[in-house]
Scaffold this motif. Sequence first.
Motif, PDB file in Angstrom:
ATOM      1  N   TYR A  92       0.833  -1.202   0.000  1.00 14.28           N
ATOM      2  CA  TYR A  92       0.000   0.000   0.000  1.00 14.28           C
ATOM      3  C   TYR A  92       0.868   1.253   0.000  1.00 14.28           C
ATOM      4  O   TYR A  92       1.883   1.340   0.731  1.00 14.28           O
ATOM      5  CB  TYR A  92      -0.924   0.005   1.214  1.00 14.28           C
ATOM      6  CG  TYR A  92      -1.860  -1.186   1.276  1.00 14.28           C
ATOM      7  CD1 TYR A  92      -3.147  -1.096   0.759  1.00 14.28           C
ATOM      8  CD2 TYR A  92      -1.432  -2.394   1.803  1.00 14.28           C
ATOM      9  CE1 TYR A  92      -4.000  -2.193   0.797  1.00 14.28           C
ATOM     10  CE2 TYR A  92      -2.271  -3.495   1.833  1.00 14.28           C
ATOM     11  CZ  TYR A  92      -3.541  -3.389   1.329  1.00 14.28           C
ATOM     12  OH  TYR A  92      -4.379  -4.470   1.360  1.00 14.28           O
ATOM     13  N   ILE A  93       0.460   2.237  -0.808  1.00 19.32           N
ATOM     14  CA  ILE A  93       1.143   3.527  -0.878  1.00 19.32           C
ATOM     15  C   ILE A  93       0.086   4.614  -0.649  1.00 19.32           C
ATOM     16  O   ILE A  93      -1.035   4.531  -1.159  1.00 19.32           O
ATOM     17  CB  ILE A  93       1.821   3.731  -2.235  1.00 19.32           C
ATOM     18  CG1 ILE A  93       2.968   2.716  -2.413  1.00 19.32           C
ATOM     19  CG2 ILE A  93       2.381   5.156  -2.383  1.00 19.32           C
ATOM     20  CD1 ILE A  93       3.641   2.766  -3.774  1.00 19.32           C
ATOM     21  N   LEU A  94       0.475   5.634   0.102  1.00 10.80           N
ATOM     22  CA  LEU A  94      -0.427   6.777   0.283  1.00 10.80           C
ATOM     23  C   LEU A  94      -0.774   7.351  -1.066  1.00 10.80           C
ATOM     24  O   LEU A  94       0.108   7.650  -1.891  1.00 10.80           O
ATOM     25  CB  LEU A  94       0.229   7.833   1.174  1.00 10.80           C
ATOM     26  CG  LEU A  94       0.199   7.540   2.677  1.00 10.80           C
ATOM     27  CD1 LEU A  94       1.185   8.432   3.405  1.00 10.80           C
ATOM     28  CD2 LEU A  94      -1.222   7.717   3.229  1.00 10.80           C
ATOM     29  N   SER A  95      -2.081   7.532  -1.317  1.00 12.32           N
ATOM     30  CA  SER A  95      -2.571   7.937  -2.650  1.00 12.32           C
ATOM     31  C   SER A  95      -2.008   9.282  -3.092  1.00 12.32           C
ATOM     32  O   SER A  95      -1.836   9.531  -4.286  1.00 12.32           O
ATOM     33  CB  SER A  95      -4.090   7.982  -2.647  1.00 12.32           C
ATOM     34  OG  SER A  95      -4.623   6.713  -2.313  1.00 12.32           O
ATOM     35  N   ARG A  96      -1.701  10.178  -2.167  1.00 10.46           N
ATOM     36  CA  ARG A  96      -1.227  11.513  -2.532  1.00 10.46           C
ATOM     37  C   ARG A  96       0.161  11.475  -3.170  1.00 10.46           C
ATOM     38  O   ARG A  96       0.621  12.469  -3.757  1.00 10.46           O
ATOM     39  CB  ARG A  96      -1.216  12.425  -1.325  1.00 10.46           C
ATOM     40  CG  ARG A  96      -0.246  12.050  -0.201  1.00 10.46           C
ATOM     41  CD  ARG A  96      -0.240  13.139   0.883  1.00 10.46           C
ATOM     42  NE  ARG A  96       0.682  12.871   1.969  1.00 10.46           N
ATOM     43  CZ  ARG A  96       0.363  12.248   3.087  1.00 10.46           C
ATOM     44  NH1 ARG A  96      -0.895  11.824   3.257  1.00 10.46           N
ATOM     45  NH2 ARG A  96       1.260  12.060   4.043  1.00 10.46           N
ATOM     46  N   TYR A  97       0.857  10.308  -3.061  1.00  8.67           N
ATOM     47  CA  TYR A  97       2.188  10.181  -3.682  1.00  8.67           C
ATOM     48  C   TYR A  97       2.118   9.579  -5.077  1.00  8.67           C
ATOM     49  O   TYR A  97       3.147   9.324  -5.693  1.00  8.67           O
ATOM     50  CB  TYR A  97       3.088   9.298  -2.815  1.00  8.67           C
ATOM     51  CG  TYR A  97       3.467   9.937  -1.496  1.00  8.67           C
ATOM     52  CD1 TYR A  97       4.033  11.200  -1.456  1.00  8.67           C
ATOM     53  CD2 TYR A  97       3.259   9.273  -0.304  1.00  8.67           C
ATOM     54  CE1 TYR A  97       4.391  11.783  -0.249  1.00  8.67           C
ATOM     55  CE2 TYR A  97       3.606   9.836   0.912  1.00  8.67           C
ATOM     56  CZ  TYR A  97       4.178  11.111   0.927  1.00  8.67           C
ATOM     57  OH  TYR A  97       4.512  11.677   2.120  1.00  8.67           O
ATOM     58  N   LEU A  98       0.897   9.398  -5.585  1.00 10.85           N
ATOM     59  CA  LEU A  98       0.725   8.814  -6.921  1.00 10.85           C
ATOM     60  C   LEU A  98       0.062   9.821  -7.840  1.00 10.85           C
ATOM     61  O   LEU A  98      -0.922  10.462  -7.447  1.00 10.85           O
ATOM     62  CB  LEU A  98      -0.085   7.526  -6.829  1.00 10.85           C
ATOM     63  CG  LEU A  98       0.539   6.416  -5.984  1.00 10.85           C
ATOM     64  CD1 LEU A  98      -0.426   5.245  -5.835  1.00 10.85           C
ATOM     65  CD2 LEU A  98       1.849   5.933  -6.581  1.00 10.85           C
ATOM     66  N   ASN A  99       0.566   9.961  -9.066  1.00 13.34           N
ATOM     67  CA  ASN A  99       0.209  11.062  -9.972  1.00 13.34           C
ATOM     68  C   ASN A  99      -1.296  11.237 -10.100  1.00 13.34           C
ATOM     69  O   ASN A  99      -2.043  10.285 -10.250  1.00 13.34           O
ATOM     70  CB  ASN A  99       0.837  10.863 -11.329  1.00 13.34           C
ATOM     71  CG  ASN A  99       0.300   9.619 -12.028  1.00 13.34           C
ATOM     72  OD1 ASN A  99       0.007   8.629 -11.384  1.00 13.34           O
ATOM     73  ND2 ASN A  99       0.192   9.672 -13.321  1.00 13.34           N
TER      74      ASN A  99
END
Length: 311
Positions: free
Chosen positions: A304-311
């Motif tokens: 899982y990655i914080l969504s704000r770090y994805l374009n």
Amino acid sequence: MKMTRRIALLTVLVLLVSALGVGALARGGYLGTLRVVNCSSWVSLRSYPSTSASRVTTVPLGATVEGYYYNSEYTECYYNGMHGYILSTYLSKNATNTVSGYNDYLGKKQVINCNEFVTLRSYPSTSAGVVTRVAKGEIVDAYYYNGAFTYCYYNGLSGYILSDYLGNSCSVPVFGSYLGQAQVINCSSWVSLRSYPSTSASRVTTVPLGAWVEAYYYNSEYTECYYNGLHGYILSTYLSTAASLGSNYLGEKRVVNCKEFVTLRSAPSTTAGAVTRVAKGETVDAYYYDGTFTYCYYNGLSGYILSRYLN
């Protein structure tokens, strides 16, 4: 006249070779398939039955040859289409690759109670020839022979191992409920696969960060695991059960809004363990999870990655 001389010369040479026995096929009684034992790594297949004869090739420890009786010292052999002679002390009749005749299957056993390895022997005696060495932590198929020795099958080779070096209540697979594949997390580079569920147990091998294991429930502290054919136990805090990618595929996303990298985490939480780091500018396969986190797949790893770090 020249042709007659050549034929005569060849005839003399053939007779001479036959008389010396060099390369000549003696083909005594067929001894069957024999296995190379009692050496450190290989034996010589000689052009004729003498230690002074030229070496046709080397035959590795554990390899099999087709053997024919020559004399009490040498056996006539065929190996990979090549013909020659091997000292009989380096050959064993226990060459079968099957375990026929042994009905008392004990299951898979793990090599324990040794420093580095145990010896797989050609017959049940500590003075018997070496078929191969089996490293600590390796798994063998075991068949009951007697109280002292167990008949074992390992990597296509068969022989006998002292029973004291095989399995115990701590190392024999327990196999609780199957948890599926689990991924190594929460470590800097690797975790230990232990021979039994304790931090004082010997290390069977190391399992790198992000690698996958087959996981079985053991207790709340340890998970029973298989990794690259090796069996052991890993602290459960270092494992994350594989998650489904789901159906909400968002496509490829690029890592943005960070200085150097973002953390791919084992669970949708900023306190969850790190699976790996994903550098700025790298792309991941993204699946919708919630408004805060996105489920991602990167270089064979998932998390899982914080969504704000994805374009």
